[in-house]
Scaffold this active site. Sequence first.
Site, short mmCIF file in Angstrom:
data_model
loop_
_atom_site.label_atom_id
_atom_site.label_comp_id
_atom_site.label_asym_id
_atom_site.label_seq_id
_atom_site.Cartn_x
_atom_site.Cartn_y
_atom_site.Cartn_z
N CYS A 15 -2.04 9.30 2.99
CA CYS A 15 -1.90 8.68 1.67
C CYS A 15 -3.17 8.85 0.85
O CYS A 15 -3.11 8.92 -0.38
CB CYS A 15 -1.53 7.21 1.81
SG CYS A 15 -2.72 6.22 2.74
N GLU A 61 0.88 -1.18 0.00
CA GLU A 61 0.00 0.00 0.00
C GLU A 61 0.91 1.22 0.00
O GLU A 61 1.57 1.52 0.98
CB GLU A 61 -0.92 -0.02 1.23
CG GLU A 61 -2.10 0.94 1.12
CD GLU A 61 -1.84 2.29 1.76
OE1 GLU A 61 -1.61 3.26 1.00
OE2 GLU A 61 -1.85 2.39 2.98
#
Length: 510
Positions: free
Chosen positions: A291, A257
């Site tokens: 993010c 990720e």
Amino acid sequence: MTSTRDAVSAPAAGQDAQQDTFDSLDPRTGEVIASYPRHTPEQVEAVVARARRAARWWNDLGFDGRATKLGAWRRLLDARRDELAAVVSRETGKPMDDARIEGILALDHLHWAAKHARRVLGPRNAAAGLLMINHKATVEYPPMGVIGVLGPWNYPVFTPMGSIAYALAAGNTVVFKPSELTPGVGTWLADSFAEAVGDVPGDINADAVFQVVTGEGETGGALCRAGVDKVAFTGSTATAKKVMATCAESLTPVLVECGGKDALLVDADADLDDAAAAVVWGAMSNAGQTCVGVERVYVVDAVAEDLLDRVAARAAQVRPGGRPDSPYGPITMPSQLGIISGQIDDALSRGGRAVVGGPGSVRAPYVDPVVLADVPEDSSAVTDETFGPTVVVNRVRDLDEAVERANASRYGLGASVFAKARGHEVARKLRCGMVSVNGVIAFAGIPSLPFGGVGDSGFGRIHGVDGLREFTRPLAISERRFRSVNVMTFDRPNWVVKVLAKLVSVIYGR
């Protein structure tokens, strides 16, 4: 429970008196919070070996037994929420309420994973099909064994817990390497787990189920090489490639990720005040170090000036600081300040305009809100992840053009769409892993939804059904129920294949 200031006095397996250490710093002041060991490859291997010995006991507890243990941990985390938040706040500089939110979200995911693991991973029947009609077919999902988790510093509780909680609920043991910027958070989590689980029978220690190793990149590389059954990584795309290359040496599977350049799309019929609030919070909260934070806004021309005015008015009221109640804190990683400054300068030099803030907004260790408009699409402020409290607002002809621009990025993590008529339709056209319609980052707070991206944002999923199965191996089992003509033998009659071929033509050849 071991405190952060006692970190070095609680050695891991194999640690000796000459253990090399590093310091955890408060990013607001530069003050040393505590010192932590730099675990060597040999020490990491020893920790993984302990996890391997504990894995069978943890798996043999079954879904109900693990749910009981994880429930005890959840209750302890809830009772000590402020204590954990204080550790997070010290190591990241984020306000206490933001740190508390991390803990609350982690509790929700921990509860969901433990509650639903049996339903998602337990045996289920599958159709045997025509050729094997005399067999029973089942699928189940046993754990992989030992999971290595490499965590980030920006959300040092919530993000890694998306792997840790789901891996544990699935029956794996976990070795967690937190960011070198937040080792105290990882240590606190592991200590609290061991305390909650309590005594266990035999020669297995409770703290072997969930352990922490600390250090910089070398320690992370050692964990990748230490024989874990899977590595779950969260961090930059560049570092992800290094992790993947290291894991490739032993064919260790990875879940990756990475970052994003998330877009927020605004149509002419959107609630502009809601959209403006989402832009500012999505871009500025946690100092933009998210993010799935909002970094690009594409708004249809008909309402572009109105939206920009609302965004500017809100952003101008937000100021960072080091107080517990500040809207957001400092830039946690000092090297990021140069990236933020460079993107602001690039945007302005290419004809973009600063609506709020500008080059002077970067005043280490803080960055004031920066709102840029009319920035060329090939500017680094549009193409590269910023990880700071800045946002680019560009106007588009219509929502279809907004989709084209949003999808042009090499990243594909999350997105938001503000529209009354076409919100869900547009969400399905976006090349990313998650979309919030008339909201921002809402998907991260829903435990049943998978979380992850595509392209340079990575692959694999945490959270939800997909997150549980990510840490298992599908096991298919066929079991003969009764005798019949067997085609899987050299003794089959000559007529069998001819009959089967005719039968298949009748059923499937229409």
